[in-house]
Design an enzyme around this catalytic site. Structure first.
Site, mmCIF file in Angstrom:
data_model
loop_
_atom_site.group_PDB
_atom_site.id
_atom_site.type_symbol
_atom_site.label_atom_id
_atom_site.label_comp_id
_atom_site.label_asym_id
_atom_site.label_seq_id
_atom_site.Cartn_x
_atom_site.Cartn_y
_atom_site.Cartn_z
ATOM 1 N N GLY A 77 -27.357 0.361 -50.900
ATOM 2 C CA GLY A 77 -28.136 1.527 -51.332
ATOM 3 C C GLY A 77 -28.344 2.561 -50.235
ATOM 4 O O GLY A 77 -29.146 3.486 -50.403
ATOM 5 N N LYS A 78 -27.625 2.423 -49.142
ATOM 6 C CA LYS A 78 -27.807 3.339 -48.001
ATOM 7 C C LYS A 78 -27.587 4.801 -48.403
ATOM 8 O O LYS A 78 -28.415 5.665 -48.119
ATOM 9 C CB LYS A 78 -26.815 2.992 -46.863
ATOM 10 C CG LYS A 78 -26.870 1.552 -46.394
ATOM 11 C CD LYS A 78 -25.854 1.290 -45.291
ATOM 12 C CE LYS A 78 -24.412 1.445 -45.694
ATOM 13 N NZ LYS A 78 -23.941 0.471 -46.708
ATOM 14 N N SER A 79 -26.459 5.065 -49.051
ATOM 15 C CA SER A 79 -26.119 6.456 -49.403
ATOM 16 C C SER A 79 -27.093 7.008 -50.438
ATOM 17 O O SER A 79 -27.480 8.181 -50.378
ATOM 18 C CB SER A 79 -24.686 6.537 -49.948
ATOM 19 O OG SER A 79 -23.779 6.030 -49.002
ATOM 20 N N SER A 106 -22.380 -0.086 -40.185
ATOM 21 C CA SER A 106 -22.634 -0.317 -38.750
ATOM 22 C C SER A 106 -23.033 -1.779 -38.516
ATOM 23 O O SER A 106 -24.177 -2.060 -38.164
ATOM 24 C CB SER A 106 -23.699 0.647 -38.220
ATOM 25 O OG SER A 106 -24.792 0.809 -39.095
ATOM 26 N N GLY A 163 -26.802 -1.492 -43.434
ATOM 27 C CA GLY A 163 -26.872 -2.521 -44.471
ATOM 28 C C GLY A 163 -25.491 -2.722 -45.069
ATOM 29 O O GLY A 163 -24.556 -1.955 -44.790
ATOM 30 N N LEU A 164 -25.399 -3.727 -45.900
ATOM 31 C CA LEU A 164 -24.110 -4.065 -46.510
ATOM 32 C C LEU A 164 -23.610 -2.947 -47.426
ATOM 33 O O LEU A 164 -24.405 -2.108 -47.887
ATOM 34 C CB LEU A 164 -24.262 -5.347 -47.332
ATOM 35 C CG LEU A 164 -24.450 -6.650 -46.546
ATOM 36 C CD1 LEU A 164 -24.839 -7.767 -47.510
ATOM 37 C CD2 LEU A 164 -23.193 -7.016 -45.764
ATOM 38 N N SER A 165 -22.336 -2.984 -47.727
ATOM 39 C CA SER A 165 -21.777 -2.093 -48.736
ATOM 40 C C SER A 165 -22.499 -2.359 -50.063
ATOM 41 O O SER A 165 -22.675 -3.513 -50.457
ATOM 42 C CB SER A 165 -20.274 -2.373 -48.884
ATOM 43 O OG SER A 165 -19.732 -1.602 -49.934
ATOM 44 N N GLY A 166 -22.939 -1.310 -50.720
ATOM 45 C CA GLY A 166 -23.631 -1.475 -51.996
ATOM 46 C C GLY A 166 -25.116 -1.746 -51.863
ATOM 47 O O GLY A 166 -25.807 -1.945 -52.875
#
Ligand code: PPS
Length: 201
Positions: A40-42, A109, A35-38
């Site tokens: 919420g992946k991390s 990615s 997903g995009l930066s920001g």
């Protein structure tokens, strides 16, 4: 340098996935959050890791940002470098999966082809693609690191979603979408089978 290794051969271990699964009480799997930066992946990876840990499962996070401090420190954000970054993340994840861990990968990615290559390197069922689907406008309004602001100001070139592509998964195993905060007491998410859509706030 840059030579491909020849004269190498694969060494088979006597302990395989079955033995490891029996010992650990789980099967190794790579859960790949894209997903995009920001988006919420991390944050999601950390939460899931903590939940799994609390339930006695063996998990580990490979975060794109973090691996760029070591294993991937020589890579930038060109399409070629991102492909190599994803390849290395995939290979590291594959080793941990083979060791029996639940591996949570959090990386933009952005290219489908790169993600598909990782899937191909894993055994059937060993790769679950999770699309953390927060729209660009939402990610940009969060801007936790101030990177969108800098990208818009022209200080960062090739920022995903701004002037570099992000290719969303076409058939993710799990599709997480945003919902507004639910009223207290109401449940906003549910357990979802593979291929289903779930909502996060
Ligand atoms: S990629 O595309 O998968 O190779 O990127 P990844 O390894 O996940 O690293 C993304 C984090 O790097 C920071 N950053 C950038 N992101 C996107 N585009 C550009 N140009 C860029 N430059 C730096 C940013 O903090 C990303 O972290 P997240 O957690 O995704 O916000």
């Amino acid at each position: 340098m840059n030579q491909v290794a020849t004269n190498v051969r694969w060494h088979h271990a006597t302990i395989g996935p079955e033995e490891r699964a029996q010992r650990l009480g789980q099967r190794g799997v790579v859960v790949w959050l894209t997903g995009l930066s920001g988006a919420g992946k991390s944050t999601i990876a950390a939460r899931v890791d903590a939940l799994l840990h609390a339930r006695g499962r063996h998990s580990y996070i490979l975060d794109g940002d973090n691996l760029r401090f070591g294993l991937c420190r020589d890579l930038g954000f060109s399409p070629e470098d991102r492909a190599e970054n994803v390849r290395r993340l995939g290979e590291a994840a594959r080793l941990l999966q083979d060791a029996g861990l639940i591996v949570l990968v959090a990386a933009i990615s952005p290219y489908r082809e790169d993600r598909a290559r990782v899937r191909e390197r894993l055994p059937p069922g060993g790769f679950l693609e999770v699309f953390v689907d927060a729209p660009l406008a939402v990610c940009e309004s969060r801007d936790p690191k101030g990177l969108y602001r800098r990208a818009r100001a022209g200080e960062i070139a090739g920022f995903s979603g701004i002037d570099a592509p992000y290719e969303p998964p076409e058939a993710p195993d799990l599709h997480l979408t945003l919902v507004p905060h639910a009223p207290a007491g109401a449940s906003s998410s549910a357990a979802t089978p593979a291929g289903a859509t779930s909502a996060v706030s």
